[in-house]
Design an enzyme around this catalytic site. Structure first.
Site, PDB file in Angstrom:
ATOM      1  N   THR A   1       0.838  -1.209   0.000  1.00 19.90           N
ATOM      2  CA  THR A   1       0.000   0.000   0.000  1.00 19.90           C
ATOM      3  C   THR A   1       0.874   1.261   0.000  1.00 19.90           C
ATOM      4  O   THR A   1       0.546   2.239  -0.676  1.00 19.90           O
ATOM      5  CB  THR A   1      -0.977   0.024   1.194  1.00 19.90           C
ATOM      6  OG1 THR A   1      -0.236  -0.124   2.408  1.00 19.90           O
ATOM      7  CG2 THR A   1      -2.011  -1.083   1.079  1.00 19.90           C
ATOM      8  N   ASN A   2       1.980   1.247   0.747  1.00 22.43           N
ATOM      9  CA  ASN A   2       2.880   2.407   0.715  1.00 22.43           C
ATOM     10  C   ASN A   2       3.556   2.530  -0.647  1.00 22.43           C
ATOM     11  O   ASN A   2       3.737   3.636  -1.158  1.00 22.43           O
ATOM     12  CB  ASN A   2       3.922   2.318   1.838  1.00 22.43           C
ATOM     13  CG  ASN A   2       3.360   2.772   3.169  1.00 22.43           C
ATOM     14  OD1 ASN A   2       2.945   3.909   3.333  1.00 22.43           O
ATOM     15  ND2 ASN A   2       3.322   1.867   4.138  1.00 22.43           N
TER      16      ASN A   2
ATOM     17  N   LYS B   1      22.541 -15.326   2.926  1.00 23.73           N
ATOM     18  CA  LYS B   1      22.396 -13.866   3.025  1.00 23.73           C
ATOM     19  C   LYS B   1      23.456 -13.098   2.232  1.00 23.73           C
ATOM     20  O   LYS B   1      23.148 -12.115   1.569  1.00 23.73           O
ATOM     21  CB  LYS B   1      22.424 -13.443   4.503  1.00 23.73           C
ATOM     22  CG  LYS B   1      22.228 -11.963   4.636  1.00 23.73           C
ATOM     23  CD  LYS B   1      21.605 -11.505   5.917  1.00 23.73           C
ATOM     24  CE  LYS B   1      21.352 -10.016   5.784  1.00 23.73           C
ATOM     25  NZ  LYS B   1      20.851  -9.340   6.894  1.00 23.73           N
TER      26      LYS B   1
ATOM     27  N   ARG C   1      13.263  -7.427   5.796  1.00 26.81           N
ATOM     28  CA  ARG C   1      14.596  -7.977   6.052  1.00 26.81           C
ATOM     29  C   ARG C   1      15.527  -6.854   6.501  1.00 26.81           C
ATOM     30  O   ARG C   1      15.352  -5.708   6.115  1.00 26.81           O
ATOM     31  CB  ARG C   1      15.159  -8.616   4.786  1.00 26.81           C
ATOM     32  CG  ARG C   1      14.377  -9.824   4.293  1.00 26.81           C
ATOM     33  CD  ARG C   1      15.207 -10.647   3.335  1.00 26.81           C
ATOM     34  NE  ARG C   1      16.423 -11.119   3.976  1.00 26.81           N
ATOM     35  CZ  ARG C   1      16.501 -12.205   4.742  1.00 26.81           C
ATOM     36  NH1 ARG C   1      15.441 -12.950   4.957  1.00 26.81           N
ATOM     37  NH2 ARG C   1      17.645 -12.558   5.298  1.00 26.81           N
TER      38      ARG C   1
ATOM     39  N   ILE D   1      18.833  -4.784   6.305  1.00 25.52           N
ATOM     40  CA  ILE D   1      19.804  -4.453   5.249  1.00 25.52           C
ATOM     41  C   ILE D   1      21.204  -4.732   5.786  1.00 25.52           C
ATOM     42  O   ILE D   1      21.588  -4.216   6.830  1.00 25.52           O
ATOM     43  CB  ILE D   1      19.682  -2.971   4.840  1.00 25.52           C
ATOM     44  CG1 ILE D   1      18.283  -2.660   4.299  1.00 25.52           C
ATOM     45  CG2 ILE D   1      20.769  -2.587   3.835  1.00 25.52           C
ATOM     46  CD1 ILE D   1      17.980  -3.173   2.927  1.00 25.52           C
TER      47      ILE D   1
ATOM     48  N   ASN E   1      13.638   4.177   5.886  1.00 23.58           N
ATOM     49  CA  ASN E   1      12.680   3.152   6.294  1.00 23.58           C
ATOM     50  C   ASN E   1      11.507   3.806   7.010  1.00 23.58           C
ATOM     51  O   ASN E   1      11.648   4.856   7.630  1.00 23.58           O
ATOM     52  CB  ASN E   1      13.358   2.142   7.227  1.00 23.58           C
ATOM     53  CG  ASN E   1      12.433   0.987   7.588  1.00 23.58           C
ATOM     54  OD1 ASN E   1      11.717   0.471   6.743  1.00 23.58           O
ATOM     55  ND2 ASN E   1      12.438   0.597   8.848  1.00 23.58           N
TER      56      ASN E   1
ATOM     57  N   HIS F   1       8.719   2.874   9.926  1.00 23.69           N
ATOM     58  CA  HIS F   1       8.476   1.886  10.986  1.00 23.69           C
ATOM     59  C   HIS F   1       7.176   2.216  11.720  1.00 23.69           C
ATOM     60  O   HIS F   1       6.971   3.365  12.118  1.00 23.69           O
ATOM     61  CB  HIS F   1       9.646   1.871  11.974  1.00 23.69           C
ATOM     62  CG  HIS F   1       9.534   0.774  12.973  1.00 23.69           C
ATOM     63  ND1 HIS F   1       9.737  -0.557  12.644  1.00 23.69           N
ATOM     64  CD2 HIS F   1       9.195   0.786  14.288  1.00 23.69           C
ATOM     65  CE1 HIS F   1       9.535  -1.302  13.720  1.00 23.69           C
ATOM     66  NE2 HIS F   1       9.207  -0.510  14.727  1.00 23.69           N
TER      67      HIS F   1
END
Length: 196
Positions: A12-13, A64, A90, A92, A106, A108
């Protein structure tokens, strides 16, 4: 400036940001969606906006480190200058961080440093807090510990369920994140012009 969005889920973002890039409300060009879940709904959203998509998992890369190296190759291929995390679940790692210092943001769903990590909304709700919030921050090598750019409080009402609280936190995100990104990208553009 070429921008990549990293996402893992519904998107949605991503949808809101993609539209704002299309409408030239955000400086730069949305050049890539990277997703670590190839079947996530955000992949369809990106295709609907004609944004190139690359999607692969840690497992298919064999761990990873090779996963991060493959992402770095992608970022070089698309000449990405700036990364927006929009529901990317995940951490970074250093391979990407050292190449994109203060170039990764980011969102949050908590008022950091409260409730870093996963399930922030549920944790705030089950702790019977009277408020939670939303934070936009730069990404560093810790868990949701990078420099805070902007925050906004979201009250937790006596009548709230987790679902209604989640809805209001997302509404706050959808307002706060594009505005914060707009200011960050303008600032970067200004700096680059001054450096030339």
């Amino acid at each position: 400036m070429k921008v990549a969005i990293f996402a893992s889920g519904n998107g949605t973002n991503f949808e809101i940001l993609a539209q704002k890039f299309e409408d030239n409300e955000l400086a730069g060009k949305l050049t890539l969606l990277f997703c670590d879940h190839p079947d996530a709904p955000v992949v369809t959203r990106a295709k609907n906006h004609h944004v190139p998509v690359r999607a692969f998992t840690v497992k298919e890369c064999g761990g990873k480190l090779p996963y991060e190296k493959k992402i770095m190759e992608l970022l070089k291929e698309f000449q990405i200058d700036f990364i927006i995390l929009a529901g990317y679940l995940r951490v970074i790692g250093p391979t990407i961080l050292q190449n994109y210092e203060e170039k990764i943001v980011n969102l949050h769903p908590a008022y950091l440093p409260e409730y870093p990590g996963l399930h922030s909304i549920e944790r705030a709700f089950s702790d019977h807090r009277t408020q939670t919030g939303v934070t936009v921050h730069f990404v560093d090598d810790g868990l949701d510990s990078g420099p805070i750019i902007v925050q906004q409080r979201v009250p937790i009402l006596a009548t709230d369920s987790v679902e209604t609280l989640e809805r209001r936190v997302h509404e706050c995100e959808h307002q706060l994140y594009p505005q914060a990104i707009k200011e960050i990208l303008l600032e970067i553009n200004k700096k680059e012009q001054n450096d030339q």
